[in-house]
Design a protein around this motif. Sequence first.
Motif, PDB file in Angstrom:
ATOM      1  N   ILE A  89      -9.098   0.311 -18.402  1.00  0.00           N
ATOM      2  CA  ILE A  89     -10.495   0.241 -18.598  1.00  0.00           C
ATOM      3  C   ILE A  89     -11.083  -0.004 -17.160  1.00  0.00           C
ATOM      4  N   LEU A  90     -10.267  -1.197 -16.597  1.00  0.00           N
ATOM      5  CA  LEU A  90     -10.692  -1.681 -15.291  1.00  0.00           C
ATOM      6  C   LEU A  90     -10.642  -0.920 -14.278  1.00  0.00           C
ATOM      7  N   ALA A  91      -9.602   0.286 -14.361  1.00  0.00           N
ATOM      8  CA  ALA A  91      -9.546   1.361 -13.224  1.00  0.00           C
ATOM      9  C   ALA A  91      -9.884   2.683 -13.517  1.00  0.00           C
ATOM     10  N   ILE A  92     -10.608   2.654 -14.593  1.00  0.00           N
ATOM     11  CA  ILE A  92     -10.983   4.171 -15.202  1.00  0.00           C
ATOM     12  C   ILE A  92     -12.109   4.790 -14.057  1.00  0.00           C
ATOM     13  N   VAL A  93     -13.067   4.155 -13.742  1.00  0.00           N
ATOM     14  CA  VAL A  93     -13.910   4.639 -12.774  1.00  0.00           C
ATOM     15  C   VAL A  93     -13.204   5.137 -11.440  1.00  0.00           C
ATOM     16  N   PRO A  94     -12.265   4.187 -10.979  1.00  0.00           N
ATOM     17  CA  PRO A  94     -11.471   4.760  -9.567  1.00  0.00           C
ATOM     18  C   PRO A  94     -10.651   5.861  -9.727  1.00  0.00           C
ATOM     19  N   ALA A  95      -9.883   5.767 -11.078  1.00  0.00           N
ATOM     20  CA  ALA A  95      -9.274   7.029 -11.428  1.00  0.00           C
ATOM     21  C   ALA A  95      -9.906   8.305 -11.658  1.00  0.00           C
ATOM     22  N   LEU A  96     -11.015   7.989 -12.398  1.00  0.00           N
ATOM     23  CA  LEU A  96     -11.851   9.510 -12.434  1.00  0.00           C
ATOM     24  C   LEU A  96     -12.316   9.882 -10.941  1.00  0.00           C
ATOM     25  N   ALA A  97     -12.692   8.689 -10.050  1.00  0.00           N
ATOM     26  CA  ALA A  97     -13.231   9.336  -8.766  1.00  0.00           C
ATOM     27  C   ALA A  97     -11.862  10.017  -8.181  1.00  0.00           C
TER      28      ALA A  97
ATOM     29  N   ILE B 141     -12.524   2.255   0.217  1.00  0.00           N
ATOM     30  CA  ILE B 141     -11.193   2.613   0.123  1.00  0.00           C
ATOM     31  C   ILE B 141     -10.165   1.793  -0.261  1.00  0.00           C
ATOM     32  N   ALA B 142     -10.287   0.468   0.113  1.00  0.00           N
ATOM     33  CA  ALA B 142      -9.237  -0.608  -0.021  1.00  0.00           C
ATOM     34  C   ALA B 142      -9.332  -1.077  -1.382  1.00  0.00           C
ATOM     35  N   LEU B 143     -10.428  -0.940  -1.878  1.00  0.00           N
ATOM     36  CA  LEU B 143     -10.670  -1.476  -3.366  1.00  0.00           C
ATOM     37  C   LEU B 143     -10.303  -0.119  -4.321  1.00  0.00           C
ATOM     38  N   LEU B 144     -10.496   0.883  -3.713  1.00  0.00           N
ATOM     39  CA  LEU B 144      -9.886   1.905  -4.657  1.00  0.00           C
ATOM     40  C   LEU B 144      -8.481   2.179  -4.742  1.00  0.00           C
ATOM     41  N   LEU B 145      -7.809   1.823  -3.578  1.00  0.00           N
ATOM     42  CA  LEU B 145      -6.279   1.997  -3.398  1.00  0.00           C
ATOM     43  C   LEU B 145      -5.686   0.710  -4.368  1.00  0.00           C
ATOM     44  N   TRP B 146      -6.281  -0.467  -4.070  1.00  0.00           N
ATOM     45  CA  TRP B 146      -5.776  -1.664  -4.846  1.00  0.00           C
ATOM     46  C   TRP B 146      -6.027  -1.424  -6.071  1.00  0.00           C
ATOM     47  N   THR B 147      -6.857  -1.045  -6.844  1.00  0.00           N
ATOM     48  CA  THR B 147      -7.050  -0.737  -8.126  1.00  0.00           C
ATOM     49  C   THR B 147      -6.012   0.079  -8.735  1.00  0.00           C
TER      50      THR B 147
END
Length: 462
Positions: A69-77, A131-137
């Motif tokens: 749930i926390l990573a669903i938006v970055p994953a969809l991105a 980008i850092a937040l996306l990769l970290w998530t």
Amino acid sequence: MKIIHHIRRRAMRLYAKARSFYRYCSDGVWTDMRSTPVVKCIKILNLSVRTFFNGDIQTKACALTYRTILAIVPALAIILAIGRGFGLQDTLEAELIDKFSTQREALVKAFDFVDSYLSQSSGGIFVGIGIALLLWTLISILGSVEHAFNDIWGVKNGRSFWRKLTDYLAIFLILPVLMICANGAAVFVSTNLKQVLPFDFSTPLIKWMIDLASVIMVWLFFTAVYILVPNTKVKFKNALVAGIFAGTGFLILQWLFISGQIYVSRYNAIYGSFAFLPLLLIWIQLVWVICLAGGVICYASQNIFHYNFSNEIKSISVSYRLKILIALTTVIVKDYLSGKRPPSVDEIVARNGMPSRLVASSVRFMTEAGLLLRVINDEKKEIYGYVPAIDAQSLTVGDIISRIRNHGSADFIPNFRSSFAGVVNVADKAELALFEAMSDTYVKDIALGDLACDTPDASRQN
């Protein structure tokens, strides 16, 4: 009365056979060294069920649901960004909205979040932070998934930080592409290939082949998960079996979830535009349960022979363990003196029909005791095999017994020797007498003589 008595006796016989079959499936199968498909199947099911319940898969699935749930938006991105590169972003969004038509409003909002996320991550002062937040998530959730799979496989150490960067990058590139191909295969064929190939794509056969291609892509997706995610070597055939199981379960769950959309009017009345949330949580948790169950099947299918005689190994006697240790040393000494390549644990198991777990633990113990040395493959950084740590020409059975009996902690209890001087004296004399009795028995004489573990019957058992 005779008919009733006959039926009763028949029922008792059936009950006795059922109990006997249950005892065989639960415990007796692990003493059956045959490698027939039926025996393998029972062992895989036995180990899968035990690992599923003992490994607390439900709790792991709940934790991964929270992370998802926390990573669903970055994953969809990531998925939509890759889809945009293939020209499939609009297709993927349309497919999701079409499949979850009752939650159109929630999906549109989710896509707005993704567009905002990508725009903030690709421009202005947020480019580096985004980008850092996306990769970290994504690394965080994939690290949690790896930890769950490592628990299933019994792997204590996860990947190092640098291996996470390299391996996870490969996973980020491979898995989304497979999922995009699985979800967009039909649309891609209908919109592009039909303009090039002279086929009628509306025929039932072509439609069936396209659907089959999507199913195969889902199977390959889960197969890749079981190969790439755990921090251990997984064989492709075992991962494929688990991938087919998990992929089929995922598709069935997806069909049930989509078919059940027409029955969510009550949720819409209660939650309004948030009706998608409880259903999404349930769906994600069930997906993780299926995924982890597939990991259990993959582990069980690759390690069934590790659990042969598991109950007997737990309660093995000191005398029998000593015989096993001497026998394994003799096998390794024989190969060394014969000029053969150092045998690995798997080779010893295959040649001599011995339980894999017992051989692995025994070889590890003898290595720690200074009787064996590991031969490392420099290229793969794996254990290639084992050789004697003591001169094979002069190694005696007495040396083996002495190293085994003296390995480990000793004399750590204060005043033990003075309090039990008589006991210590008798025990030392007994050990000395045993060592002297075996000091003239060379292992090479046993190894190059009549070695029972090299008989054809033993090599056929496994």
